[in-house]
Design an enzyme around this catalytic site. Structure first.
Site, PDB file in Angstrom:
ATOM      1  N   ASN A  81       0.802  -1.223   0.000  1.00  0.00           N
ATOM      2  CA  ASN A  81       0.000   0.000   0.000  1.00  0.00           C
ATOM      3  C   ASN A  81       0.838   1.279   0.000  1.00  0.00           C
ATOM      4  O   ASN A  81       0.359   2.323  -0.436  1.00  0.00           O
ATOM      5  CB  ASN A  81      -0.920  -0.007   1.224  1.00  0.00           C
ATOM      6  CG  ASN A  81      -1.700   1.279   1.364  1.00  0.00           C
ATOM      7  OD1 ASN A  81      -2.661   1.537   0.643  1.00  0.00           O
ATOM      8  ND2 ASN A  81      -1.275   2.129   2.291  1.00  0.00           N
ATOM      9  N   TYR A 145       3.155   9.305 -11.394  1.00  0.00           N
ATOM     10  CA  TYR A 145       2.202   8.535 -10.594  1.00  0.00           C
ATOM     11  C   TYR A 145       1.416   7.568 -11.478  1.00  0.00           C
ATOM     12  O   TYR A 145       1.317   6.370 -11.178  1.00  0.00           O
ATOM     13  CB  TYR A 145       1.251   9.482  -9.872  1.00  0.00           C
ATOM     14  CG  TYR A 145       0.309   8.797  -8.905  1.00  0.00           C
ATOM     15  CD1 TYR A 145       0.780   8.253  -7.722  1.00  0.00           C
ATOM     16  CD2 TYR A 145      -1.056   8.702  -9.189  1.00  0.00           C
ATOM     17  CE1 TYR A 145      -0.084   7.619  -6.832  1.00  0.00           C
ATOM     18  CE2 TYR A 145      -1.919   8.075  -8.306  1.00  0.00           C
ATOM     19  CZ  TYR A 145      -1.431   7.538  -7.131  1.00  0.00           C
ATOM     20  OH  TYR A 145      -2.291   6.911  -6.258  1.00  0.00           O
ATOM     21  N   THR A 180      -9.309  10.412   2.468  1.00  0.00           N
ATOM     22  CA  THR A 180      -8.236  10.238   3.446  1.00  0.00           C
ATOM     23  C   THR A 180      -7.991  11.573   4.149  1.00  0.00           C
ATOM     24  O   THR A 180      -8.430  12.632   3.684  1.00  0.00           O
ATOM     25  CB  THR A 180      -6.944   9.790   2.752  1.00  0.00           C
ATOM     26  OG1 THR A 180      -6.544  10.811   1.813  1.00  0.00           O
ATOM     27  CG2 THR A 180      -7.148   8.475   2.008  1.00  0.00           C
TER      28      THR A 180
END
Length: 248
Positions: A81, A145, A180
């Site tokens: 993760n 990314y 988040t």
């Protein structure tokens, strides 16, 4: 909340980047379903047994796996993760920054998997990687990314193909916009947070953004034995965002 089925009794799960965000939600879900959970990241984890980890050091993954085995004697679930996202135009990104993204988002999971395979082979274990919808499509200024997450998706399929006959499964989740703490702080610092939250919700057919716990629920399913015929798959967790065409 409905009482959770304890699908991970007597199992050991390792979650990289498990101290916060999606990783923390995954660690909590696996623990609540009976797993012994160890997290690995740079900072101290006050909630779980943890291992200090600098994933920019190529020797770290093997050290982490050895430590998990020393503490517990087994490894049943590996959750890759830990990751990073850097905004930059291609022309403005240095080779050093590109390599940092590649190291953390793709090379570290590869090294974690390589080190874990001998132990997952013994337990017929499961690997779940945290990819991204940006491994399927792209947002502006996210070249590194998106490329590294697409690579992680490819690695997921390769591991599934090469090690399925050994009883090892490998899948990935591809989260979209998830609430988040990092994203919520980003919104809070916008000129008009309420308007931004409304607009970001509108791009999702479900009408809202997602929670870390919703990602964790899918990860737990993919890690559990009941998903035993599922491997090599990439599952978007995006409220339908990738299915929605933009308006003409």
């Amino acid at each position: 909340m409905t009482e959770l089925v304890r699908r991970f009794e007597n199992k050991v799960a390792l979650v990289t980047g498990g101290r916060s965000g999606i990783g923390q939600a995954i660690a909590r879900r696996l623990r609540d379903e009976g797993a012994t959970v160890i997290t690995a990241q740079r900072g101290e984890d006050k909630e779980f047994d943890w291992i200090s980890a600098d994933f920019f050091d190529p020797e770290t993954p093997e050290r982490i796996i050895e430590e998990v085995i020393a503490r517990t004697g087994q490894l049943d679930v590996l959750i890759n993760n830990a990751g990073m996202m850097q905004e930059a135009a291609i022309e403005d990104m240095s080779l050093e920054d590109w390599q940092r993204n590649l190291t953390l988002n793709l090379t570290a999971p590869f090294l974690m998997i390589r080190a874990a395979l001998p132990y997952l082979r013994k337990t017929k274990g499961s690997i779940v990687n945290t990819g991204s919808v940006e491994g399927l499509a792209s947002n502006p200024l996210h070249a590194a990314y998106g490329a590294t997450k697409a690579g992680l998706h490819g690695l997921t399929r390769a591991v599934a193909v090469d090690h399925g006959h050994e009883g090892i499964r490998c899948n990935a989740v591809a989260p979209g916009w998830i609430d988040t703490d990092l994203n919520l702080d980003l919104i809070a610092n916008m000129p008009d947070p309420e308007a931004f939250q409304h607009n970001i919700g509108r791009i999702h057919p479900i009408g809202r953004t997602g929670s870390p716990e919703e990602v964790a629920a899918l990860v737990a399913f993919l890690a559990a034995e009941e998903s035993g015929f599922i491997t090599g798959q990439i599952y978007p967790v995006d409220g339908g965002r990738m299915s929605k065409l933009s308006l003409p």
